[in-house]
Write a protein that holds these residues in place. Structure first.
Motif, PDB file in Angstrom:
ATOM      1  N   GLU A   1       7.814 -20.714 -55.456  1.00 49.90           N
ATOM      2  CA  GLU A   1       6.778 -21.369 -56.269  1.00 49.90           C
ATOM      3  C   GLU A   1       6.929 -20.994 -57.744  1.00 49.90           C
ATOM      4  O   GLU A   1       6.659 -21.808 -58.632  1.00 49.90           O
ATOM      5  N   ARG A   2       7.392 -19.790 -58.008  1.00 46.81           N
ATOM      6  CA  ARG A   2       7.568 -19.335 -59.395  1.00 46.81           C
ATOM      7  C   ARG A   2       8.749 -20.024 -60.083  1.00 46.81           C
ATOM      8  O   ARG A   2       8.888 -19.960 -61.293  1.00 46.81           O
ATOM      9  N   LEU A   3       9.610 -20.695 -59.309  1.00 49.45           N
ATOM     10  CA  LEU A   3      10.761 -21.406 -59.872  1.00 49.45           C
ATOM     11  C   LEU A   3      10.438 -22.853 -60.238  1.00 49.45           C
ATOM     12  O   LEU A   3      11.241 -23.526 -60.869  1.00 49.45           O
ATOM     13  N   GLU A   4       9.271 -23.332 -59.823  1.00 46.97           N
ATOM     14  CA  GLU A   4       8.953 -24.742 -60.017  1.00 46.97           C
ATOM     15  C   GLU A   4       8.911 -25.158 -61.484  1.00 46.97           C
ATOM     16  O   GLU A   4       9.172 -26.313 -61.800  1.00 46.97           O
ATOM     17  N   ASN A   5       8.638 -24.212 -62.391  1.00 47.06           N
ATOM     18  CA  ASN A   5       8.609 -24.565 -63.817  1.00 47.06           C
ATOM     19  C   ASN A   5      10.004 -24.834 -64.378  1.00 47.06           C
ATOM     20  O   ASN A   5      10.143 -25.297 -65.499  1.00 47.06           O
ATOM     21  N   LEU A   6      11.054 -24.585 -63.588  1.00 49.20           N
ATOM     22  CA  LEU A   6      12.415 -24.888 -64.034  1.00 49.20           C
ATOM     23  C   LEU A   6      12.701 -26.385 -63.968  1.00 49.20           C
ATOM     24  O   LEU A   6      13.696 -26.856 -64.506  1.00 49.20           O
ATOM     25  N   GLU A   7      11.805 -27.115 -63.292  1.00 54.03           N
ATOM     26  CA  GLU A   7      11.904 -28.570 -63.183  1.00 54.03           C
ATOM     27  C   GLU A   7      13.246 -29.023 -62.608  1.00 54.03           C
ATOM     28  O   GLU A   7      13.879 -29.948 -63.096  1.00 54.03           O
ATOM     29  N   LYS A   8      13.677 -28.333 -61.572  1.00 52.80           N
ATOM     30  CA  LYS A   8      14.879 -28.687 -60.820  1.00 52.80           C
ATOM     31  C   LYS A   8      14.468 -28.972 -59.387  1.00 52.80           C
ATOM     32  O   LYS A   8      13.452 -28.463 -58.907  1.00 52.80           O
ATOM     33  N   LYS A   9      15.256 -29.769 -58.713  1.00 51.60           N
ATOM     34  CA  LYS A   9      15.001 -30.001 -57.292  1.00 51.60           C
ATOM     35  C   LYS A   9      15.254 -28.690 -56.563  1.00 51.60           C
ATOM     36  O   LYS A   9      16.286 -28.051 -56.775  1.00 51.60           O
ATOM     37  N   ILE A  10      14.297 -28.285 -55.731  1.00 51.81           N
ATOM     38  CA  ILE A  10      14.426 -27.053 -54.951  1.00 51.81           C
ATOM     39  C   ILE A  10      14.390 -27.429 -53.475  1.00 51.81           C
ATOM     40  O   ILE A  10      13.492 -28.152 -53.039  1.00 51.81           O
ATOM     41  N   VAL A  11      15.384 -26.956 -52.740  1.00 52.04           N
ATOM     42  CA  VAL A  11      15.451 -27.225 -51.305  1.00 52.04           C
ATOM     43  C   VAL A  11      15.643 -25.909 -50.562  1.00 52.04           C
ATOM     44  O   VAL A  11      16.182 -24.948 -51.108  1.00 52.04           O
ATOM     45  N   PHE A  12      15.180 -25.886 -49.320  1.00 54.10           N
ATOM     46  CA  PHE A  12      15.370 -24.712 -48.473  1.00 54.10           C
ATOM     47  C   PHE A  12      16.524 -24.965 -47.508  1.00 54.10           C
ATOM     48  O   PHE A  12      16.746 -26.081 -47.058  1.00 54.10           O
ATOM     49  N   GLN A  13      17.252 -23.881 -47.208  1.00 56.94           N
ATOM     50  CA  GLN A  13      18.344 -23.945 -46.232  1.00 56.94           C
ATOM     51  C   GLN A  13      18.211 -22.730 -45.319  1.00 56.94           C
ATOM     52  O   GLN A  13      18.063 -21.609 -45.806  1.00 56.94           O
ATOM     53  N   ASP A  14      18.271 -22.949 -44.026  1.00 60.82           N
ATOM     54  CA  ASP A  14      18.185 -21.856 -43.056  1.00 60.82           C
ATOM     55  C   ASP A  14      19.207 -20.767 -43.404  1.00 60.82           C
ATOM     56  O   ASP A  14      20.360 -21.065 -43.715  1.00 60.82           O
TER      57      ASP A  14
END
Length: 135
Positions: A80-93
């Motif tokens: 959540e703290r990375l959201e201000n970077l305005e990049k697509k964030i995805v999770f990977q197992d």
């Protein structure tokens, strides 16, 4: 057409392993380790900017049964703290990536640190993501 650049994070409470990949080449490479000392978001932001990353892939921890854990909640909160970077964030197992990373480093028969394991684990996470999405 330009290729997609990805940065992967293996988020831990002491260190964050970082790897990078170009989706066109489809090879993830261990890049760095960022210490968790209060400046980690800034350090990651600098890497993302320097690498001109389009997507941030974050390792998503689960237990052996596939259920979320306390570490999962930590990673979600960190992300959540990375959201201000305005990049697509995805999770990977990221199941067993640290174990696999250490096995790979042992196979090289050279000394390595816990940070090396974290960066290698980030590369495994990223390689899995690239193969699943750009193969």
């Amino acid at each position: 057409m330009s290729s997609t650049t990805l940065v992967s994070l293996d988020v831990g409470e002491k260190r964050i392993g970082v790897a990078v990949a170009d989706a066109g080449i489809r090879i993830a490479v261990p890049f760095a380790t960022v210490e968790v000392d209060g400046s980690e978001i800034q350090a990651i932001a600098e890497i993302v900017l320097k690498e001109n990353a389009d997507i941030i892939v974050v390792g998503y921890p689960r237990n052996q049964s596939g259920e979320t854990t306390a570490q999962t909640k930590y990673v979600e909160s960190f992300t959540e703290r990375l959201e201000n970077l305005e990049k697509k964030i995805v999770f990977q197992d990221e199941s067993l990536t640290s174990v696999l990373a250490e096995q790979q480093l042992i196979a090289h028969k050279r000394p390595y640190s816990k940070g090396d394991i974290d960066a290698q684990a980030a590369a495994i996470i990223l390689q899995d993501y690239v193969e699943a999405n750009y193969g």
